[in-house]
Scaffold this motif. Structure first.
Motif, PDB file in Angstrom:
ATOM      1  N   GLY A  77      -5.472  -4.115  -5.891  1.00  7.83           N
ATOM      2  CA  GLY A  77      -5.434  -3.612  -4.526  1.00  7.83           C
ATOM      3  C   GLY A  77      -4.118  -3.811  -3.822  1.00  7.83           C
ATOM      4  O   GLY A  77      -4.022  -3.639  -2.610  1.00  7.83           O
ATOM      5  N   THR A 131      -5.030   8.219   4.223  1.00  2.72           N
ATOM      6  CA  THR A 131      -5.039   6.774   4.426  1.00  2.72           C
ATOM      7  C   THR A 131      -3.994   6.117   3.525  1.00  2.72           C
ATOM      8  O   THR A 131      -3.380   6.767   2.681  1.00  2.72           O
ATOM      9  CB  THR A 131      -6.415   6.181   4.095  1.00  2.72           C
ATOM     10  OG1 THR A 131      -6.718   6.456   2.712  1.00  2.72           O
ATOM     11  CG2 THR A 131      -7.497   6.798   4.979  1.00  2.72           C
ATOM     12  N   TYR A 132      -3.821   4.793   3.713  1.00  3.97           N
ATOM     13  CA  TYR A 132      -2.959   4.009   2.824  1.00  3.97           C
ATOM     14  C   TYR A 132      -3.841   3.141   1.941  1.00  3.97           C
ATOM     15  O   TYR A 132      -4.794   2.509   2.428  1.00  3.97           O
ATOM     16  CB  TYR A 132      -1.990   3.147   3.625  1.00  3.97           C
ATOM     17  CG  TYR A 132      -0.788   3.919   4.116  1.00  3.97           C
ATOM     18  CD1 TYR A 132       0.410   3.891   3.426  1.00  3.97           C
ATOM     19  CD2 TYR A 132      -0.880   4.711   5.252  1.00  3.97           C
ATOM     20  CE1 TYR A 132       1.515   4.624   3.863  1.00  3.97           C
ATOM     21  CE2 TYR A 132       0.213   5.451   5.702  1.00  3.97           C
ATOM     22  CZ  TYR A 132       1.400   5.403   4.997  1.00  3.97           C
ATOM     23  OH  TYR A 132       2.484   6.133   5.427  1.00  3.97           O
ATOM     24  N   VAL A 133      -3.544   3.123   0.661  1.00  9.54           N
ATOM     25  CA  VAL A 133      -4.358   2.379  -0.303  1.00  9.54           C
ATOM     26  C   VAL A 133      -3.466   1.459  -1.127  1.00  9.54           C
ATOM     27  O   VAL A 133      -2.270   1.712  -1.298  1.00  9.54           O
ATOM     28  CB  VAL A 133      -5.117   3.337  -1.243  1.00  9.54           C
ATOM     29  CG1 VAL A 133      -6.115   4.172  -0.459  1.00  9.54           C
ATOM     30  CG2 VAL A 133      -4.156   4.243  -2.005  1.00  9.54           C
ATOM     31  N   ASN A 158      -2.168   7.898   0.553  1.00 13.05           N
ATOM     32  CA  ASN A 158      -3.072   8.731  -0.230  1.00 13.05           C
ATOM     33  C   ASN A 158      -3.116  10.070   0.500  1.00 13.05           C
ATOM     34  O   ASN A 158      -3.752  10.206   1.549  1.00 13.05           O
ATOM     35  CB  ASN A 158      -4.467   8.109  -0.305  1.00 13.05           C
ATOM     36  CG  ASN A 158      -5.410   8.912  -1.199  1.00 13.05           C
ATOM     37  OD1 ASN A 158      -5.374  10.141  -1.227  1.00 13.05           O
ATOM     38  ND2 ASN A 158      -6.270   8.207  -1.920  1.00 13.05           N
ATOM     39  N   THR A 169       0.837  -1.195   0.000  1.00 12.86           N
ATOM     40  CA  THR A 169       0.000   0.000   0.000  1.00 12.86           C
ATOM     41  C   THR A 169       0.875   1.250   0.000  1.00 12.86           C
ATOM     42  O   THR A 169       2.067   1.194   0.311  1.00 12.86           O
ATOM     43  CB  THR A 169      -0.925   0.045   1.231  1.00 12.86           C
ATOM     44  OG1 THR A 169      -0.113   0.023   2.429  1.00 12.86           O
ATOM     45  CG2 THR A 169      -1.882  -1.126   1.236  1.00 12.86           C
TER      46      THR A 169
END
Length: 312
Positions: free
Chosen positions: A274, A241-243, A236, A233
């Protein structure tokens, strides 16, 4: 604080002369009546450049611009990359040489200098990153000084968009307020001296990344199949957040035998949707399994701590 022009800083080191004498530099913005440093310098910088991209200010200032200060910058040292996570405070240190005219008093309380980063055209950048305080300088000669400043980044406060990841250019500026109060009602910008210079260096501002790993079953029988999963990840900056990264990112599976210190590459795999990771290996001896990611221009490298597997 994003001024679609906000400042960031970088790392480097300049050797200071053993004979250098510290110059009295404003450690904060008290010399300009407590005005916010980033907002103050952004205001002066904007006034000094025309929309056409040409430098507007000159030795004889117009009604709405500062005059040209006799100062230039060199020996700009910056980190190769600045890794920025999803939230929090990140900073990096920049060093550079300030050369100035004999009539420029860099020891004045309201003389400020600092590094910054920008993207796009120098005079009309798409965005900028500054520090929250001016640099500090040490005089080397009557007309030169070595300066150290920071670029501060607060992704959770809107300093960066995800599209800002990539190469940034380094610059430095100097402002002589000459007794003018930028927060005062009678502020006269024509009495303020200003100098800046771009293309002093480059750095990557990268989205921070994270990896996870899990090897199962644990324990595992010798020569049985071991399944290793994980996720890649990255930050963002717009959501805090982490994506997951897009599929196809190259990640390397590594192994370290119990009782040893070095990891060796086992195989390369690619992320699925993902950022998902999954692969299988044959269990042979006790040891640690991990993933490592080399990074790309927009995204920083990452390595996860090894997951220990007991083989019986």
């Amino acid at each position: 604080m994003r001024i679609r022009a906000t400042v960031a800083a970088v790392t480097g080191a300049l050797a200071l002369s053993a004979l250098a004498v510290p110059a009295a530099q404003a450690a904060d913005v008290s010399g300009v009546s407590g005005a916010d440093y980033r907002e103050a310098v952004a205001k002066i910088r904007q006034a000094a450049h025309t929309p056409s991209g040409a430098t507007a200010f000159s030795t004889k200032a117009a009604q709405d611009e500062p005059y040209a200060l006799d100062a230039s910058f060199s020996n700009f040292k910056i980190a190769k990359a600045v890794k920025v996570g999803a939230t929090g405070h990140y900073s990096t240190t920049v060093t550079y040489t300030l050369t100035h005219g004999a009539d420029v008093d860099i020891t004045a309380q309201d003389f400020l200098t600092g590094p910054y980063l920008y993207r796009g055209a120098f005079a009309t950048p798409d965005t900028t990153l500054f520090g929250v305080k001016p640099a500090t300088c040490t005089t080397a000669t009557a007309t030169t000084a070595t300066c150290t400043g920071k670029i501060d980044i607060y992704p959770g406060e809107g300093d960066l968009l995800n599209t800002d990841a990539g190469t940034w250019k380094g610059a430095a500026l100097a402002i002589a307020y000459n007794g003018q109060d930028p927060a005062g009602e009678n502020f006269d910008i024509t009495k303020v001296g200003y100098a800046d210079q771009g293309d002093l260096g480059t750095t990557l501002v990268q989205r921070g990344s994270k990896l996870t790993v899990n090897a199962s079953p644990e324990p595992v029988k010798k020569d049985a199949t071991l399944t290793i999963t994980g996720k890649l990840t990255r930050a963002n900056w717009e959501t805090g957040t982490y994506v997951g990264l897009p599929s196809g990112q190259k990640v390397v599976l590594q192994f370290r035998k119990a009782g040893t210190t070095n990891y060796t590459n086992v195989k390369g795999i690619q992320t699925a949707a993902g950022g998902a990771l999954k692969t299988t290996v044959k269990a042979s001896v006790d040891g640690y399994w991990r993933f490592t990611y080399a990074g790309i221009t927009s995204t920083a490298p990452a390595t996860v701590a090894g997951d220990y597997v007991d083989v019986y």
